[in-house]
Scaffold this motif. Structure first.
Motif, PDB file in Angstrom:
ATOM      1  N   UNK A 148       0.825  -1.211   0.000  1.00 28.29           N
ATOM      2  CA  UNK A 148       0.000   0.000   0.000  1.00 28.29           C
ATOM      3  C   UNK A 148       0.857   1.257   0.000  1.00 28.29           C
ATOM      4  N   UNK A 150       2.032   3.193  -2.266  1.00 28.50           N
ATOM      5  CA  UNK A 150       1.614   4.326  -3.087  1.00 28.50           C
ATOM      6  C   UNK A 150       0.201   4.774  -2.735  1.00 28.50           C
ATOM      7  N   UNK A 151      -0.523   3.918  -2.027  1.00 25.77           N
ATOM      8  CA  UNK A 151      -1.821   4.315  -1.502  1.00 25.77           C
ATOM      9  C   UNK A 151      -2.860   4.666  -2.541  1.00 25.77           C
ATOM     10  N   UNK A 152      -2.703   4.183  -3.765  1.00 17.46           N
ATOM     11  CA  UNK A 152      -3.675   4.526  -4.789  1.00 17.46           C
ATOM     12  C   UNK A 152      -4.964   3.739  -4.576  1.00 17.46           C
ATOM     13  N   UNK A 153      -5.955   4.148  -5.333  1.00 20.87           N
ATOM     14  CA  UNK A 153      -7.271   3.533  -5.217  1.00 20.87           C
ATOM     15  C   UNK A 153      -7.189   2.008  -5.353  1.00 20.87           C
ATOM     16  N   UNK A 156      -5.354   0.222  -2.548  1.00 21.54           N
ATOM     17  CA  UNK A 156      -6.089   0.099  -1.291  1.00 21.54           C
ATOM     18  C   UNK A 156      -7.127  -1.017  -1.421  1.00 21.54           C
ATOM     19  N   UNK A 157      -7.797  -1.036  -2.560  1.00 23.49           N
ATOM     20  CA  UNK A 157      -8.812  -2.067  -2.774  1.00 23.49           C
ATOM     21  C   UNK A 157      -8.185  -3.468  -2.700  1.00 23.49           C
ATOM     22  N   UNK A 159      -5.181  -4.123  -1.577  1.00 17.15           N
ATOM     23  CA  UNK A 159      -4.492  -4.262  -0.306  1.00 17.15           C
ATOM     24  C   UNK A 159      -5.441  -4.757   0.773  1.00 17.15           C
ATOM     25  N   UNK A 160      -6.691  -4.297   0.702  1.00 16.36           N
ATOM     26  CA  UNK A 160      -7.657  -4.736   1.698  1.00 16.36           C
ATOM     27  C   UNK A 160      -7.848  -6.243   1.622  1.00 16.36           C
ATOM     28  N   UNK A 161      -8.045  -6.740   0.415  1.00 16.94           N
ATOM     29  CA  UNK A 161      -8.185  -8.192   0.258  1.00 16.94           C
ATOM     30  C   UNK A 161      -6.978  -8.909   0.836  1.00 16.94           C
ATOM     31  N   UNK A 163      -4.655  -7.844   2.960  1.00 13.65           N
ATOM     32  CA  UNK A 163      -4.455  -7.691   4.399  1.00 13.65           C
ATOM     33  C   UNK A 163      -5.469  -8.538   5.166  1.00 13.65           C
ATOM     34  N   UNK A 164      -6.728  -8.461   4.771  1.00 16.69           N
ATOM     35  CA  UNK A 164      -7.753  -9.168   5.550  1.00 16.69           C
ATOM     36  C   UNK A 164      -7.507 -10.674   5.524  1.00 16.69           C
ATOM     37  N   UNK A 227      -7.418 -14.858  -2.769  1.00 16.42           N
ATOM     38  CA  UNK A 227      -6.948 -13.495  -2.503  1.00 16.42           C
ATOM     39  C   UNK A 227      -5.768 -13.123  -3.392  1.00 16.42           C
ATOM     40  N   UNK A 230      -6.121 -11.454  -6.882  1.00 15.77           N
ATOM     41  CA  UNK A 230      -6.770 -10.156  -6.773  1.00 15.77           C
ATOM     42  C   UNK A 230      -5.845  -9.086  -6.214  1.00 15.77           C
TER      43      UNK A 230
END
Lengths: 491, 131, 171, 766
Positions: A148, A150-153, A156-157, A159-161, A163-164, A227, A230
């Protein structure tokens, strides 16, 4: 040797801490190269010793007895994994400096990268189940940050998958470790074999399955891999190259350890089935996509399937084949992602619908893709072929006909998807927008150099397959010798 | 083993995993918190028997210190994970003004591409046949 | 964010224009900054060092100091202002890690294994024999790391102004 | 073996030319020519007239029996001479053909690598070694067929060829593994000596045949070869006359002495060969494009070779070897000749071939000679070998198989004569109009025409000196099968075979002469369409499966993972039975009360619709657990839990303050009850399994060591803390590292958001 072995893990950590204190980028870069380079030298000398002297080095943290201390155990398998992991991280570091991505410019990139490297090494060396969990957390947390950065859209999307699912993996792992402690009263991997064997069947199998699930998520096996395709494609290529090359392999490595050391020979049939399904579903995903990073990500899954299959067959030959596969796959996969990164940097897209004519622009670059791609598909005389053959032969030997057939069919489908990339991106007219004046390699000299070195590494594995396979064979014998491990750690 | 802790573990695991199966990132973060607590209670409850704190010099039987040490590490790591997940949720909100995790676009596209590629096959054959 | 030249201007709560705000802020200044924080730091140090023999330790100690920062933050201050002049949080983090790592690595130089502890017994006048265990330095490292982490999270997620902490270290 | 050095040289020069000498392909081409000559010299010096064939072994992966074994026996000498000499000829031709073509460097590079691989195939003395070079020829041919990569059809043809031959290669791989495990060797000589049988061997036979059939374009894999004509002519000439497609024949020749006895093998070979002969011949009769005509005729001829080499009677083997040579010579001439016409007149249409007569008389004459040889007309070499084939089949003592083979070959030969006759008519009839101008330099024209003329010359010379050639060919046949025998003569005298030939020629010429020069049907063949259909349906299947499994929905992934983990524990429970409650200790009422409270908080966290409240409830859970820890004798844990929980609440509040108070109504990806059921299952299984695990504990805890050593050796009385900083200090080291990295991650995310916001506001300000 104790000192050297400890430094393999500690040096990158010290480098990371120092890089937090002194933050100018040249300093950080220097620190990265120096610490990872020194670690590599240290790890190599451990490996050379393991290779030539049949030595198994053990570091007992705090000087406590091996029965309860946290230990680093460098047997043949662990030391070769550490060396190859460090080599790849170092080369990818060169690449990422050349990539000039937003990620590498962050003041946090280098510290986090070094910590990840330390975590990977620690996971390979860990001789204690809970410490292994901690090592996993180190490398995972570092990977979350890198993914994450660069924190781009999209990051993050995805990254969420990532990370979770990995948080869930951590939860399963720590639950498994906690319950193993509850059942046996220890978390030392040298103590566990005897104590686990004494448990009632159900308890033992439940615990084994729980560990397999935890490592299976990380290794991305069926049905726990969703995961991965994705999330990997959104990371900067240098990051996804390391992820692809190393992180899933840590999972596979842990599966091998679990299967050989803690629960020798149990549930092998289940593992073979899982391996076959992983191969098949991974490659089916790969041929359905047109985005190169996604294709490559699905191939990670499918290739993991081969290793899991090999692990499930069991026995020295199959484990040796699995180890060989594991080793060969790291540079192959890494280089494919690195090549893809150069394409993306050069033309701004990772979809082969949008890129074409690369072979006309630079044949050398095309060769850099072709070699690992064909190796992935298992064509001779490349390393992938040897690895695949070793697995297939072990499968034939143990009469796993269905899985062998799947393995061969998957190999063909891998070839299908590689030709899709080749035909789509490398053949055809050169795009008018692409600047023809300067070659791809010269425009991205540093990235290309790093990639070429990784490709050369994979070629070297093919050329030196004989000695390397002998080594893998010895490593397999060693990890199958549970008593030897226990004595070496506890003495 | 303590019956009430065992039941509590079950409740925490159930609540935590239910939250994790939500689309809202805040709820997922809550789930990480609840589940993390559940794991900690589980390790302590299953790993040791209730007794005196393991400090040398205290009277009575001392309880097993190792699960405590493991859980201490697990608490801190859980905290680190939770902080990061929350930061992720925060960042997700600042981008999308939405707390939900969307489905992966490329994966969704596959189904649509499926039908379009079938068409292109037919076209290819038509091209083949016509000179 | 406050520039270093004006360290007094610490309030972020939209400027204390309101007289009652000024009074409240003065009270909190007095309470939180003067007393509570100092007491808390003392408690924290105590907790850190007694950890070897009684409940406590570097982690708890660090969290207690962190709690003070949280209080400061909740009363409208950005806690780094005092700390920054000493150490930037990221540096503090690195320093803490280095301290812990140093304790881990040092035994290697004398031919021992990492983290091998050493016990010094000192005769201090008035107090008597004091036992110093090398692992205390490790705990101290933990303490600094925790303090730094709390600071970093507060100063990033907690920021209310356009300038974000740490931005300056982007080369 | 010096020939191996030449092979290596071909690879090295090839790679260097394709990658490094892009601007100077001629340098690479001349280096390649030199290596070809060196290879020929090495072959002749080492292999001709020696008593024992030179062998070589390259150690590779000996542990798995993967060493490379080579042997330059008679057959190897013959084949490598064909490969190298034709390589030389085609390369000289290509220098002129590719004048001013930007793909020349790529052609030279891949062509040389291909020649090297093909040489490897023919001198391999071991199935595995052959497989390695076999796959290399597949890769190289992929690159060669796709040389004109701007053309969609070339790309598709290349992919079809690669995947078809690649699939065959995998079959071979399977065969290698099977033979290694079952027979213990893959050396051809060993296999011939052992004559292995058995179920696994039968499986291996099927796999070997599949490999050979895909490579040599046998029915039903015959479709890729005509498609591969999308390649430039030199490529087609080389790949499809003498080399790539012959690899399958080489494989059959090498293995048929070992497996040929099996009826299984014979039936497959004869059926595939005959069907291929007929299909190829029939298709060749109906092509407008001269190159496609030749391609289909190659398919048909390969069918004949498959039958001859496959049934493996000593005489048939000899006839097969002879016809292999004959076919290589006349087919390369035909391909190259048609290429000259194409290059000079820019047409390959059969109906316009006659236009070449005035412009290219020598080439046309050579084409006529080669066509006559293909038709099997006396005195050309094709006649001699086809006679031998008929004799071999007539004499073969194999019962029904031989009869069917004979019928098939005769029918196929009729078609061969027919399409040859049609081609002949196209060449010699009166042209409709005058052809266009030359556009090749004089030197170029000579370079182009020379190999064509030479091929025609050899077709005639070999025929005239048939008995000499026949003697030379004995050694190659003998090296395959010790019983092989045979001789060649130009005029065999009137026998059955000659009578059959006469009938064949008369019927065939009649059909061929009457066949229209412009046929109606063009376009993709059925085989190609089938291939595409399989390809597309595989893709469609993959997409359906992927769409079904890879849903892209995070909660779905979480649920699957949770279910699998629960199943893991459940299986443990099912095996051992659910635990009894005997081991429960008495809880104090206080413990029960707090635990109950925590449980209520936890459930409330799930159902409460407000964000902050949920966070506070989570805090409540944490505080309650801290109290429980105190009661369990874990003060350190309680202290840490208390502090961490406080900090967690603060971070929750910080992160959530940007969001609305209430949760948005949850979107339902699956019914609530399903999720609740999964969660409930977890809630039941986890504690039960934990209980089971706890009950099976017998070993003492390692903690005994900690308790005894803590004060004296580690200098601390608080054992938990001593574990954390000393016994297991490295865990703590890792833990603070994790914490530090998490903090960096949080800071990074905020920073990135801030930077983005600032960039946006700067953008809108402008």
């Amino acid at each position: 040797m104790t000192t050297l072995l400890s430094l393999v893990v500690l040096l990158p950590l010290i480098g990371a801490a120092t890089a937090l204190v002194f933050r100018p980028r040249p300093v950080q870069r220097t620190l990265s190269f120096v610490t990872l380079g020194t670690s590599l030298v240290a790890a190599t000398s451990v490996l050379v010793d393991a290779w030539s002297n049949d030595a198994m080095h053990v570091v007992r943290m705090g000087g406590w007895p091996g029965s309860f201390a946290i230990t680093f155990v460098a047997d043949r398998l662990a030391s070769v994994m550490v060396v190859i992991a460090l080599t790849v991280t170092l080369l990818v570091l060169v690449y990422s400096v050349g990539q000039k991505s937003a990620g590498e410019r962050s003041a946090f990139y280098h510290p986090v990268y070094m910590v990840m490297s330390a975590g990977i090494s620690q996971a390979f060396l860990a001789g204690d189940l809970f410490n292994l969990f901690v090592a996993f957390e180190i490398l995972l947390m570092a990977s979350y940050v890198l993914l994450t950065l660069e924190g781009s859209d999209a990051q993050i999307r995805a990254g969420t998958t990532y990370v979770v699912l990995n948080v869930i993996e951590s939860m399963v792992l720590v639950t498994a470790v906690g319950l193993i402690f509850a059942a046996t009263g220890t978390v030392s991997m040298a103590e566990l074999p005897a104590r686990l064997a004494a448990l009632p069947d159900g308890t033992r199998i439940g615990l084994q399955l729980l560990l397999l699930v935890a490592f299976g998520i990380k290794a991305a096996v069926f049905p726990l891999f969703f995961w991965l395709p994705d999330s990997y494609p959104t990371a900067p290529s240098s990051v996804s190259a390391v992820f692809a090359g190393l992180l899933t392999k840590v999972g596979v490595y842990c599966l091998i350890r679990t299967q050989t050391l803690l629960f020798p020979g149990e549930l092998n049939d289940l593992i073979v089935v899982v391996g076959a399904l992983t191969m098949a579903l991974g490659v089916l995903g790969a041929i359905s996509h047109t985005d190169m990073k996604r294709i490559l990500s699905f191939h990670i899954v499918s290739q993991i399937g081969y290793m899991v299959f090999g692990l499930g067959i069991g026995g020295t030959a199959a484990i040796a084949a699995t180890i060989f596969y594991l080793i060969h796959h790291i540079p192959v996969k890494t280089s494919l992602f690195l090549v893809e990164g150069i394409i993306e940097r050069d033309s701004g897209s990772s979809s082969f619908d949008a890129v074409s004519g690369l072979a006309r622009r630079s044949p050398a670059f095309a060769a850099m893709f072709l070699v690992p791609a064909l190796s992935l598909a298992g064509l001779p005389p490349l390393s992938g072929f040897l690895a695949k053959f070793a697995i297939v032969r072990a499968g034939v030997d143990s009469e796993q006909w269905v899985a062998v057939a799947v393995a061969l069919a998957v190999s063909l489908l891998t070839l299908v998807s590689m030709t899709k990339i080749w035909v789509g991106a490398f053949w055809g007219d050169v795009e008018p927008a692409a600047s023809v004046g300067v070659g791809i390699l010269r425009r991205h000299a540093l990235m290309s150099m790093a990639t070429a070195l990784v490709v050369v590494l994979s070629l070297a594995i093919a050329v030196g397959a004989g000695p390397l396979y002998d080594f893998a064979n010895k490593a397999a014998e060693q990890i199958l010798d549970v008593a030897g491990y226990v004595t070496a750690v506890k003495s | 083993m303590s019956f009430s802790l065992l039941i509590l573990t079950g409740v925490l695991f159930a609540a935590g995993s239910y939250l994790l199966m939500e689309r809202s990132l805040t709820r997922i973060a809550l789930g990480v918190g609840v589940l993390g607590n559940g794991v900690n209670v589980l390790i302590v409850a299953a790993g040791s028997s209730p007794a005196e704190a393991p400090i040398i010099g205290r009277v009575g039987e001392l309880t097993d210190p190792l699960p405590q040490a493991l859980v201490l590490t697990a608490i801190v790591i859980g905290f680190a994970l939770l902080s990061f997940v929350l930061a992720l949720a925060w960042r997700n909100w600042t981008i999308t003004e939405n707390d939900e995790v969307e489905d992966d676009v490329e994966d969704r596209l596959i189904t649509r591409r499926d039908s379009s590629s079938a068409k292109s096959t037919d076209e290819r054959h038509r091209e083949d046949v016509s000179p | 964010m406050t520039s270093p030249e004006h360290p007094k201007d610490v309030s972020n709560s939209g400027g204390a224009r309101n007289p009652s705000d000024i009074v409240r802020s003065a009270i909190f200044d007095e309470l939180v900054d003067r007393w509570l924080s100092k007491v808390a730091v003392l408690v924290a140090i105590y907790v850190t060092f007694r950890g070897h023999n009684a409940p406590g330790g570097g982690f708890a100690g660090g969290l207690i100091v962190g709690g003070v920062f949280v209080l400061q933050y909740l009363t409208g201050r950005e806690p780094h202002v005092r700390f920054r002049t000493i150490l930037h949080p990221t540096r503090l983090l690195g320093f803490g890690l280095l301290l812990a790592l140093g304790t881990t690595v040092t035994p290697l130089f004398v031919g021992a294994t990492p983290l091998e502890s050493h016990i010094w017994k000192l005769d201090v006048p008035l107090i008597g024999e004091v036992k110093i265990v090398s692992s205390m330095f490790f705990d101290l490292g933990v303490f600094f790391v925790v303090v730094a982490v709390v600071l970093m999270i507060l100063l990033s997620l907690g920021t209310r102004q356009s300038t974000v902490f740490g931005d300056e270290d982007i080369a | 073996m010096a020939l191996l050095v030449a092979v290596l040289g071909l690879f090295l020069v090839g790679v260097a030319t394709a990658v490094g000498l892009r601007r100077r392909p001629l340098v690479g081409a001349f280096a390649g020519l030199a290596v070809f000559l060196a290879g020929v010299a090495a072959t002749v010096v080492e292999g001709v007239g020696v008593d024992e064939a030179p062998t070589a072994t390259v150690k590779w992966l000996s542990a798995l029996g993967l060493d490379l074994h080579f042997s330059l026996d008679g057959f190897g000498v013959l084949m490598s001479l064909i490969v190298l000499v034709l390589g030389f000829a085609v390369l000289t031709y290509a220098i002129a053909y590719f004048e001013h073509d930007e793909t020349f460097a790529r052609f030279v590079g891949v062509f040389l690598a291909f020649a090297g691989s093909m040489t490897g195939v023919v001198i391999a003395s071991d199935l595995f070694t052959m497989f390695v070079f076999w796959e290399l020829t597949s890769i190289c041919s992929f690159l060669l067929i796709g040389l004109n990569d701007k053309s969609e059809s070339a790309r598709q043809a290349a992919v079809r060829a690669l995947l078809t031959t690649g699939a065959g290669g995998l079959c071979l791989l399977g065969a290698v593994a099977l033979l290694q495990v079952d027979v213990g060797t893959t050396r051809f000589t060993d296999l011939v000596a052992l004559q292995p049988t058995g179920t696994l061997v039968d499986a291996a036979i099927v796999l070997i045949l599949l490999g050979a059939f895909t490579k040599s374009a046998q029915f039903p894999f015959h479709f890729w070869l005509p498609g591969a004509m999308a390649a430039p002519t030199p490529v087609s000439a080389y790949l499809h006359s003498a080399t790539m497609v012959k690899a399958g024949i080489v494989l059959l020749a090498r293995t048929s002495p070992a497996f040929g006895e099996s009826a299984f093998w014979q039936w497959w070979v004869v059926i595939a060969g005959c069907v291929t002969m007929l299909i190829g011949g029939w298709r060749a009769l109906r092509q407008n494009d001269a190159k496609l005509l030749l391609a289909h005729s190659t398919v048909s001829q390969l069918g004949l070779l498959t039958v001859l080499v496959g049934i493996g009677s000593p005489l048939a083997l000899y006839a097969g070897v002879a016809h292999l040579l004959a076919h290589a010579v006349f087919k390369v001439g035909l391909f190259l000749g048609v290429g000259v016409v194409d290059h000079e007149l820019e047409t390959r249409e059969v109906s316009r071939l006659a236009e070449a007569r005035t412009r290219l008389p020598l080439v046309t004459a050579s084409l006529v000679v080669a066509t006559l040889s293909m038709a099997g007309i006396i005195p050309f070499f094709g006649f001699v070998t086809k006679e031998k084939a008929l004799v071999a089949l007539l004499e073969a003592d194999l019962g029904n198989v031989a009869t069917i083979a004979l019928v098939g070959v005769v029918a196929g030969s009729v078609l061969s004569v027919a399409y040859s006759a049609r081609l002949l008519r196209a060449l010699v009839r009166r042209p409709l109009k005058v052809a266009a101008e030359h556009h090749t330099s004089r030197v170029g024209a000579i370079l182009l025409a020379r190999p064509v003329v030479e091929a025609a010359g050899f077709s005639l010379a070999f025929g005239l000196f048939a008995s000499f050639v026949g003697k030379v060919l004995v050694a190659p046949a003998l090296s395959l099968d010790a019983d092989a025998k045979g001789k060649l003569v130009l005029w065999p005298g009137i026998d059955d075979a000659l009578l059959i030939s006469a009938v064949v020629i008369i019927v065939g010429s009649f059909i061929g002469w009457r066949a229209p020069l412009t046929a109606t049907r063009t376009g993709g063949t059925r085989g190609e369409r089938t291939f595409d259909r399989i390809y597309d349906s595989t893709l469609g299947f993959a997409k359906r499966i992927t769409a079904a499994t890879q849903t892209g929905s995070l909660p779905m992934y979480v649920a699957v993972t949770a279910v699998v983990a629960t199943a893991a524990m459940l299986s443990g429970l099912l095996l051992d039975g659910f635990p009894s409650a005997a081991s429960f200790v008495d809880d104090s009422p206080m413990t029960v009360l707090v635990a109950l409270l925590v449980a209520v908080f936890a459930v409330a966290t799930v159902v409460v619709p407000l964000r902050f409240t949920a966070a506070l409830l989570l805090g409540g859970v944490g505080y309650g657990i801290a109290v429980l820890f105190v009661m369990r004798g874990a003060p350190d844990l309680a202290l840490t839990q208390l502090l961490v929980e406080t900090l967690t609440i603060v971070i929750f509040l910080l992160a959530l303050r940007v969001m609305p108070r209430r949760f948005a109504p949850a979107s339902q990806w699956v019914p609530k009850w399903a999720r609740a059921a999964v969660a409930a299952a977890i809630g039941v299984v986890v504690p039960c399994f934990a209980l089971l695990v706890r009950e099976s504990r017998e070993a003492p805890s390692v903690a005994a060591d900690y308790l005894t050593r803590s004060v004296d050796e580690a200098g601390g009385a608080n054992v938990v803390n001593v574990i954390l900083v000393d016994f297991r200090g490295f865990d703590t080291m890792g833990e603070i590292t994790v914490l530090a990295i998490a903090a960096l991650g949080v800071v990074n995310l905020v920073r990135v958001a801030e930077r983005q916001r600032r960039a946006k506001s700067a953008g809108s300000a402008k």
